[in-house]
Each structure stands twice: as C-alpha cells, then as structure tokens.
Design a protein around this motif. Structure first.
Motif, mmCIF file in Angstrom:
data_model
loop_
_atom_site.group_PDB
_atom_site.id
_atom_site.type_symbol
_atom_site.label_atom_id
_atom_site.label_comp_id
_atom_site.label_asym_id
_atom_site.label_seq_id
_atom_site.Cartn_x
_atom_site.Cartn_y
_atom_site.Cartn_z
ATOM 1 N N CYS A 1 -2.765 0.327 -3.941
ATOM 2 C CA CYS A 1 -2.311 -0.999 -3.547
ATOM 3 C C CYS A 1 -1.776 -1.686 -4.792
ATOM 4 O O CYS A 1 -2.523 -1.902 -5.749
ATOM 5 N N LEU B 1 -5.429 6.203 -1.648
ATOM 6 C CA LEU B 1 -4.576 5.074 -1.328
ATOM 7 C C LEU B 1 -4.425 4.183 -2.561
ATOM 8 O O LEU B 1 -5.378 4.018 -3.317
ATOM 9 N N GLU C 1 0.833 -1.197 0.000
ATOM 10 C CA GLU C 1 0.000 0.000 0.000
ATOM 11 C C GLU C 1 0.870 1.250 0.000
ATOM 12 O O GLU C 1 2.007 1.240 0.473
ATOM 13 N N SER C 2 0.297 2.334 -0.495
ATOM 14 C CA SER C 2 0.944 3.634 -0.439
ATOM 15 C C SER C 2 -0.134 4.710 -0.466
ATOM 16 O O SER C 2 -1.293 4.425 -0.787
ATOM 17 N N GLY D 1 -0.897 6.891 2.178
ATOM 18 C CA GLY D 1 -1.374 7.387 3.459
ATOM 19 C C GLY D 1 -0.671 8.667 3.859
ATOM 20 O O GLY D 1 0.275 9.117 3.213
ATOM 21 N N THR E 1 -0.997 1.156 5.715
ATOM 22 C CA THR E 1 -0.545 2.534 5.577
ATOM 23 C C THR E 1 -1.382 3.401 6.515
ATOM 24 O O THR E 1 -2.600 3.252 6.604
ATOM 25 N N GLN E 2 -0.696 4.298 7.230
ATOM 26 C CA GLN E 2 -1.366 5.112 8.242
ATOM 27 C C GLN E 2 -2.076 6.288 7.593
ATOM 28 O O GLN E 2 -1.495 7.017 6.780
#
Length: 118
Positions: A22, A20, A6-7, A9, A112-113
C-alpha cells in the motif's frame, strides 16, 4: 487527505503466499490497517499497525499474516502466508486515526483482489 494505492493481489493456490503493498501519498496516519471484504459479507479488519510498530490481527489470520510499515517510504505491507480459500476477498488498505483496535478510518484505498484456489 491521504491517497492510498494497493498492489500485489492475484490468484494463488491454497498454501501459497502473497505480499500486498500500500503506497500512501503524504504522511501515513497513526494507524494503518488492512481490511477485506468477501462477496456478500461485511468488510472486516484483518490487521493493523501503529506508528511505533505495535500490531493487532484478526484471529482468523494470526500466525499466517504479517503487517509491516515503512514510515520513511510511506508504505504498508501485508505478508500473507499459508493462504486458505476463505481468505479470498478484496483487500483494502486504510489510513486511520486513533489507537489500535479503537481506530477511525480516514481514507480507503481502491482495493486489490486476492483469490485463493483450493
């Protein structure tokens, strides 16, 4: 086994948007989903999409979040609009088998936060 990364966040103010992404290595399974887990809460399903493009959403995000997938690029996205502080959580991408709303997760991403400030 499908590997998911994932990216996208980050920190955003209430009312803002985030997207987001994935990335999946290998073929995406029949159902791709986004889950989230807030501190001291159980992981919950946010949205799911099947190979044909049908979707389902948690009531709390309906009308604000949009899930999409690109079967050629093996990508899944979650567009999050009108974000609220209660959306703050770690968001996980999941590759699942089965049907929407009756799926079984086979692989998880690392998460991802997403933090929404008031």
């Amino acid at each position: 086994q499908v590997q998911l990364v994932e990216s996208g966040g980050g920190l955003v103010q209430a009312g803002g948007s985030l997207r987001l992404s994935c990335a999946a290595s290998g073929s995406i399974l029949s159902v791709m989903e986004w889950y989230r887990q807030a501190p001291e809460k159980q992981r919950e399903l946010v949205a799911g999409i099947n190979r044909g493009g049908s979707t389902n959403y948690a009531d709390s995000v309906k009308g604000r979040f949009i899930i999409s997938r690109d079967n050629v690029k093996n990508m899944v996205y979650l567009q999050m609009n009108s974000l609220k502080p209660e959306d703050t959580a770690v968001y996980y991408c999941a590759a699942s088998s089965g049907l929407l709303s009756r799926s079984t997760v086979r692989s998880w991403g690392q998460g991802t936060q997403v933090t929404v400030s008031s």
